[in-house]
Design a protein around this motif. Sequence first.
Motif, PDB file in Angstrom:
ATOM      1  N   ARG A 125      -2.164   0.361   4.213  1.00  0.00           N
ATOM      2  CA  ARG A 125      -1.237  -0.731   3.874  1.00  0.00           C
ATOM      3  C   ARG A 125       0.151  -0.470   4.438  1.00  0.00           C
ATOM      4  O   ARG A 125       0.811  -1.378   4.941  1.00  0.00           O
ATOM      5  CB  ARG A 125      -1.122  -0.875   2.355  1.00  0.00           C
ATOM      6  CG  ARG A 125      -2.292  -1.634   1.767  1.00  0.00           C
ATOM      7  CD  ARG A 125      -2.093  -1.872   0.278  1.00  0.00           C
ATOM      8  NE  ARG A 125      -3.242  -2.590  -0.235  1.00  0.00           N
ATOM      9  CZ  ARG A 125      -3.893  -2.283  -1.346  1.00  0.00           C
ATOM     10  NH1 ARG A 125      -3.487  -1.276  -2.071  1.00  0.00           N
ATOM     11  NH2 ARG A 125      -4.935  -2.984  -1.728  1.00  0.00           N
ATOM     12  N   VAL A 149      -0.010  -3.455   6.725  1.00  0.00           N
ATOM     13  CA  VAL A 149       0.212  -4.638   5.882  1.00  0.00           C
ATOM     14  C   VAL A 149       1.629  -4.585   5.335  1.00  0.00           C
ATOM     15  O   VAL A 149       1.839  -4.521   4.139  1.00  0.00           O
ATOM     16  CB  VAL A 149      -0.816  -4.692   4.724  1.00  0.00           C
ATOM     17  CG1 VAL A 149      -0.809  -6.069   4.054  1.00  0.00           C
ATOM     18  CG2 VAL A 149      -2.198  -4.386   5.221  1.00  0.00           C
ATOM     19  N   LEU A 157       1.700 -11.127   4.981  1.00  0.00           N
ATOM     20  CA  LEU A 157       0.403 -10.429   4.998  1.00  0.00           C
ATOM     21  C   LEU A 157       0.073  -9.880   3.614  1.00  0.00           C
ATOM     22  O   LEU A 157      -1.077  -9.913   3.180  1.00  0.00           O
ATOM     23  CB  LEU A 157       0.445  -9.259   5.993  1.00  0.00           C
ATOM     24  CG  LEU A 157       0.416  -9.613   7.478  1.00  0.00           C
ATOM     25  CD1 LEU A 157       0.587  -8.362   8.320  1.00  0.00           C
ATOM     26  CD2 LEU A 157      -0.901 -10.286   7.840  1.00  0.00           C
ATOM     27  N   GLN A 158       1.109  -9.406   2.920  1.00  0.00           N
ATOM     28  CA  GLN A 158       0.877  -8.842   1.586  1.00  0.00           C
ATOM     29  C   GLN A 158       0.396  -9.913   0.610  1.00  0.00           C
ATOM     30  O   GLN A 158      -0.502  -9.673  -0.194  1.00  0.00           O
ATOM     31  CB  GLN A 158       2.173  -8.191   1.072  1.00  0.00           C
ATOM     32  CG  GLN A 158       2.544  -6.932   1.847  1.00  0.00           C
ATOM     33  CD  GLN A 158       3.940  -6.443   1.547  1.00  0.00           C
ATOM     34  OE1 GLN A 158       4.817  -7.212   1.170  1.00  0.00           O
ATOM     35  NE2 GLN A 158       4.173  -5.161   1.727  1.00  0.00           N
ATOM     36  N   GLU A 175      -3.214 -10.707   1.440  1.00  0.00           N
ATOM     37  CA  GLU A 175      -4.142  -9.672   0.966  1.00  0.00           C
ATOM     38  C   GLU A 175      -4.384  -9.823  -0.536  1.00  0.00           C
ATOM     39  O   GLU A 175      -5.515  -9.726  -1.006  1.00  0.00           O
ATOM     40  CB  GLU A 175      -3.584  -8.267   1.262  1.00  0.00           C
ATOM     41  CG  GLU A 175      -4.630  -7.193   0.993  1.00  0.00           C
ATOM     42  CD  GLU A 175      -4.069  -5.781   0.826  1.00  0.00           C
ATOM     43  OE1 GLU A 175      -4.870  -4.841   0.809  1.00  0.00           O
ATOM     44  OE2 GLU A 175      -2.843  -5.633   0.694  1.00  0.00           O
ATOM     45  N   LEU A 210      -6.695 -12.647  -1.120  1.00  0.00           N
ATOM     46  CA  LEU A 210      -8.056 -12.280  -0.709  1.00  0.00           C
ATOM     47  C   LEU A 210      -8.733 -11.464  -1.807  1.00  0.00           C
ATOM     48  O   LEU A 210      -9.876 -11.733  -2.195  1.00  0.00           O
ATOM     49  CB  LEU A 210      -7.997 -11.472   0.599  1.00  0.00           C
ATOM     50  CG  LEU A 210      -9.326 -10.885   1.070  1.00  0.00           C
ATOM     51  CD1 LEU A 210     -10.233 -12.011   1.569  1.00  0.00           C
ATOM     52  CD2 LEU A 210      -9.143  -9.845   2.174  1.00  0.00           C
ATOM     53  N   TRP A 250      -9.208  -1.078  -4.991  1.00  0.00           N
ATOM     54  CA  TRP A 250      -8.633  -1.950  -3.962  1.00  0.00           C
ATOM     55  C   TRP A 250      -7.383  -2.662  -4.497  1.00  0.00           C
ATOM     56  O   TRP A 250      -6.426  -2.904  -3.785  1.00  0.00           O
ATOM     57  CB  TRP A 250      -9.705  -2.970  -3.534  1.00  0.00           C
ATOM     58  CG  TRP A 250      -9.337  -3.799  -2.348  1.00  0.00           C
ATOM     59  CD1 TRP A 250      -8.332  -3.575  -1.451  1.00  0.00           C
ATOM     60  CD2 TRP A 250      -9.978  -5.007  -1.910  1.00  0.00           C
ATOM     61  NE1 TRP A 250      -8.303  -4.556  -0.492  1.00  0.00           N
ATOM     62  CE2 TRP A 250      -9.306  -5.453  -0.747  1.00  0.00           C
ATOM     63  CE3 TRP A 250     -11.061  -5.750  -2.389  1.00  0.00           C
ATOM     64  CZ2 TRP A 250      -9.676  -6.603  -0.060  1.00  0.00           C
ATOM     65  CZ3 TRP A 250     -11.433  -6.884  -1.703  1.00  0.00           C
ATOM     66  CH2 TRP A 250     -10.752  -7.317  -0.539  1.00  0.00           C
ATOM     67  N   LEU A 305      -1.586  -3.261  -4.451  1.00  0.00           N
ATOM     68  CA  LEU A 305      -1.287  -4.596  -3.905  1.00  0.00           C
ATOM     69  C   LEU A 305       0.164  -4.940  -4.228  1.00  0.00           C
ATOM     70  O   LEU A 305       0.780  -4.328  -5.103  1.00  0.00           O
ATOM     71  CB  LEU A 305      -2.162  -5.656  -4.572  1.00  0.00           C
ATOM     72  CG  LEU A 305      -3.611  -5.808  -4.129  1.00  0.00           C
ATOM     73  CD1 LEU A 305      -4.264  -6.891  -4.969  1.00  0.00           C
ATOM     74  CD2 LEU A 305      -3.697  -6.178  -2.669  1.00  0.00           C
TER      75      LEU A 305
END
Length: 770
Positions: A393, A397, A402-403, A406, A409, A494, A498
């Motif tokens: 990341r 990222v 983009l963050q 993600e 997603l 995952w 974030l």
Amino acid sequence: MANITKKVSWSSRGDESGGGERTPLLNGSEEVRYTRQLSGDGGMFHIGRLSTVDLEEDMTSDEDSVRGCPKEIPHNEKLLSLKYESLDYDNSENQLFLEEERRMSFLGFKCLEISRWVICGLIGFLTGLIACCIDIAVENLAGVKYFVVKQNIEKFTEVGGLSISLILWAVLNSAFVMVGAIIVAFFEPGAAGSGIPQIKCYLNGVKIPRVVRLKTLVVKVCGVICSVAGGLAVGKEGPMIHSGAVVAAGVSQGRSTSLKKDFKIFEYFRRDTEKRDFVSAGAAAGVSAAFGAPVGGVLFSLEEGASFWNQMLTWRIFFASMISTFTLNFFLSIYNKKPGDLSSPGLINFGRFESDSVAYNLYEIPLFIVMGAVGGLLGALFNILNYWLTIFRIRYVHRPCLQVMEAMLVAAVTATVSFAMIYFSNDCQPLGPDQSEDYPLQLFCADGEYNSMATAFFNTPERSVRSLFHNPPGSYNPLTLSLFTLTYFFLACWTYGLTVSAGVFIPSLLIGAAWGRLFGILLASITPNGSIWADPGKYALIGAAAQLGGIVRMTLSLTVIMVEATGNVTYGLPIMLVLLTAKVVGDYFVEGLYDIHIKLQSVPFLHLEAPATSHWLTAREVMGAPVTCFNRIEKVGTIVDVLSNTSTNHNGFPVVVPVAASDDMGKICGLILRSQLIVLLKHKVFVELARSRLTQRKLQLKDFRDAYPRFPPIQSIHVSQDERECMMDLTEFMNPTPYTVPQETSLPRVFKLFRALGLRHLVVVDSENR
């Protein structure tokens, strides 16, 4: 000196583009320049400068590789970032400070002590209030979301077309998470994650930029509501600790620098020493509101945070924690239409364990220890996976858009995986009269039955943990539990890291509770009369403790938090054994999750002990050189030039008296800080002006406190050409008794001084005090 350079990696303060969370690449060519030349810190040992002491490996190969590609080197957590400064926990005992302290009567000191208690009470009250708002908002938003999706699923189960329900669920999740991620990524990146690593660093003495701002608090609270309601594998407990710390930092200063509003109260506490004590109380109040565990909160602050501690501080922190739990319970009781019922615990409610199901025998102790080891192994695996993911990341990222993408997603994938698991599961359980399910999904089960996979996935994580602890034996199929553990483990791994505000406590508990319950079911099936003693709920609790201990590696405070949250002391010993085993096993492989994230952000964090093999380094070898000093009466132009020079970005300067015999060396007579010099320049405290204007107001300590904590940069202060020729007398403002060490002092001893006294600067002197 050159041979030391190879052994110790240094990070300079000059180039502000250093590595860290928001700056993915360090500039390689710059690094070599600074590795060669130790631009030092005024004869002072600056702990922010010393990076990981790599005593085993020689750094020459690294330097050569850097020289080969002079453009950029990837993020390297072995270097320390340049954006972190340390906090001044040591009071500058100059003449102004001593005069003020001597003027204060006994009654004045008593009033200060009372106001400290008042502030702690306020911190507890506000933290509890914030916890209450978060809880009510999450419950309502998640309730609406699950109600809508459940209606939709029931409608389409009969007529077909369940894919529409899946899309609806995924879109709702992504929408919530998108809002949460946008406010974090674009408005306040400091509010990402749980905030515990940042608060740990703050209490350790590192000034993390923007970590205790009001804006961070607002974004944190809104962000955590969105991410939990958006169905991510996260909890709302970690961010509560950060929120409590921000509240404490704001309340204790009696003003808001963000809102430009000064309430003219608590002015005495406007310095790092006092602020740090209140922040540790805020963190404890956060734990206490999150878990309903006041004692656990105090121990959390003690174990994870403060490097300095005393008995009065313990009492005040305990007081803040009690008030915080009480406030949360009081307002939640009003919300739940039972005003005055204060028995409900914190944000997370594990439910009470009945005394007959909690009995355990001597022969179960080895089983608990085995579970602790499994928790340690799984925790280490979780941390290693998350470490590589975070490095990915940081490198790729790092743009806000983009963050956000993600995060959306992950939200959509979480919904899809959950839906697929529920759809393909044929684990049907009868709906009993005492059924505690909030959103039972029937799907393809017979009438009067519900899908038990949906209990785990189609719910807020807190409720899933509770059902794993308390649902009667037989309400979960072993296959359901093993699939759930596997998928949720990877989803949680995952999700952590974030760009959303989110904690890792609840997902860890949920993963552990699932495999712990599985362990209990298997025990009951393979041992004779096992169904009598192997209660799945009991093993779910032990598994939850093992998994959480394996990931975050807290021992003392976590034992007390678990005991307080379950309301049962019987499990004290098993939980303690499990957490110790998990910590020992996990530490063998990799550090705890918070320590990994601190390292990845290149923070100069001081651990409890100096590096094991650092005894052969002395203070002289690691101090900054050449020395930048000032004379007791110094020319204003010289001061402005030194402060403006970006290559020596020091924050403290020794004040010396020239020695007649030598030109370059002076005898130390004090230490003055950059912030003090800036305030002096701003108020134009020059010798000539003082002589010409006899009426000029004498500078007081209040002027320094009003400028704290955001001192203006030197570039914003205008000094005319005539003023540059003036002189400035530093005698009254410098600290005449700074801590000093002889040049032969060993590094571990220097390290102890820094760690125990919370120093920012330490002056190294020779035998003649020069």
